[in-house]
Design an enzyme around this catalytic site. Sequence first.
Site, short mmCIF file in Angstrom:
data_model
loop_
_atom_site.label_atom_id
_atom_site.label_comp_id
_atom_site.label_asym_id
_atom_site.label_seq_id
_atom_site.Cartn_x
_atom_site.Cartn_y
_atom_site.Cartn_z
N ASP A 27 0.79 -1.26 0.00
CA ASP A 27 0.00 0.00 0.00
C ASP A 27 0.81 1.30 0.00
O ASP A 27 0.46 2.26 0.71
CB ASP A 27 -0.95 0.02 1.21
CG ASP A 27 -1.96 -1.12 1.18
OD1 ASP A 27 -1.95 -1.93 0.23
OD2 ASP A 27 -2.76 -1.21 2.13
N LYS A 132 -6.53 -4.96 -3.17
CA LYS A 132 -7.17 -5.62 -2.02
C LYS A 132 -8.23 -4.70 -1.41
O LYS A 132 -7.98 -3.51 -1.20
CB LYS A 132 -6.11 -6.01 -0.99
CG LYS A 132 -5.33 -4.85 -0.38
CD LYS A 132 -4.19 -5.39 0.47
CE LYS A 132 -3.45 -4.34 1.26
NZ LYS A 132 -4.23 -3.54 2.19
N LYS A 135 -7.67 -4.86 4.78
CA LYS A 135 -6.37 -4.51 5.34
C LYS A 135 -5.35 -5.60 5.01
O LYS A 135 -4.19 -5.32 4.71
CB LYS A 135 -6.47 -4.30 6.86
CG LYS A 135 -7.51 -3.26 7.28
CD LYS A 135 -7.31 -1.93 6.62
CE LYS A 135 -8.32 -0.89 7.08
NZ LYS A 135 -8.37 0.27 6.17
N VAL A 160 3.21 0.25 4.21
CA VAL A 160 2.48 0.98 5.24
C VAL A 160 1.06 0.42 5.40
O VAL A 160 0.52 -0.12 4.46
CB VAL A 160 2.42 2.48 4.90
CG1 VAL A 160 3.81 3.07 4.81
CG2 VAL A 160 1.64 2.77 3.61
N CYS A 165 -2.12 -2.51 7.80
CA CYS A 165 -2.08 -3.46 6.66
C CYS A 165 -0.85 -4.35 6.67
O CYS A 165 -0.92 -5.50 6.21
CB CYS A 165 -2.22 -2.68 5.36
SG CYS A 165 -3.88 -1.97 5.19
N GLN A 205 7.75 -13.62 21.43
CA GLN A 205 7.51 -15.05 21.69
C GLN A 205 8.17 -15.95 20.66
O GLN A 205 7.55 -16.86 20.10
CB GLN A 205 6.00 -15.33 21.72
CG GLN A 205 5.27 -14.55 22.81
CD GLN A 205 3.79 -14.88 22.84
OE1 GLN A 205 3.41 -15.96 23.26
NE2 GLN A 205 2.97 -13.95 22.40
C1 C5J Z 1 -3.07 0.62 5.52
C2 C5J Z 1 -4.83 1.86 6.60
N1 C5J Z 1 -2.53 0.43 4.33
N2 C5J Z 1 -4.04 2.24 7.60
N3 C5J Z 1 -4.31 1.20 5.54
O1 C5J Z 1 -2.48 0.36 6.54
O2 C5J Z 1 -6.00 2.10 6.61
#
Ligand code: C5J
Length: 226
Positions: A27, A132, A135, A160, A165, A205
């Site tokens: 993203d 997509k 997330k 990001v 995501c 963990q």
């Molecule tokens: C992603 C969001 N890409 N934060 N989207 O993390 O909504």
Amino acid sequence: MSKTIDLAAEPYAFALSPEHCALLIIDMQRDFLEPGGFGEMLGNDVSQLRRTIEPNRRLLAAWRAAGLTALHTREGHRPDLSDLPPAKKIRGKSTTTIGDAGPMGRILVRGEAGHDIIPELYPAPGEPVIDKPGKGAFHATDLHSILQHRDVKQLVVTGVTTEVCVNTTVREANDRGYDCLVLEDCVGSYFPEFHAMGLKMIKAQGGIFGWVAHSDALIKGLAALK
Ligand code: C5J
């Protein structure tokens, strides 16, 4: 190419197998990263995400030079919004939501300028782009099939945001049997504390969801393959 790259990582070294590993860049879209985009419109500090651009650019160049598989994802919806859950549409009670006119076209709608990937990391011809609606990159996409057809078993995950995501995708991948290596300098969040915790959760963990490393180690390892 059967050599593995042994990378310094947490919670312990990651043995990267180039022929079974893909780079998955999550993203890196204009609406999330660019000044004047949807992310900034919501009051977020985009510089927190923009610091990941240069490390990702360097990594992607090295990855491509090594001839390895790279894939890109974009979060967004069909123009008719038929794949947008009503709950996602109204979440946040904002006056401007997904599908509405935003600063770079309709917000998170496929085909709009803000939905596209930033020019610095634009997909090269032949690099799959996964659109997509959620997330996680596996939910309602053909990502798993594409990876299986290429015999991918490991993912290097960047992009990001760290806690949304990226974390969701790593958890989905982990449940499908992939080993995930997340590069700490190549992922980012609008919220530094969530970024830090998002990474901690992955490697806790004994690596409950995966491994965390720095891109310098991987770039060095890729150079040694030549
Ligand atoms: C992603 C969001 N890409 N934060 N989207 O993390 O909504």
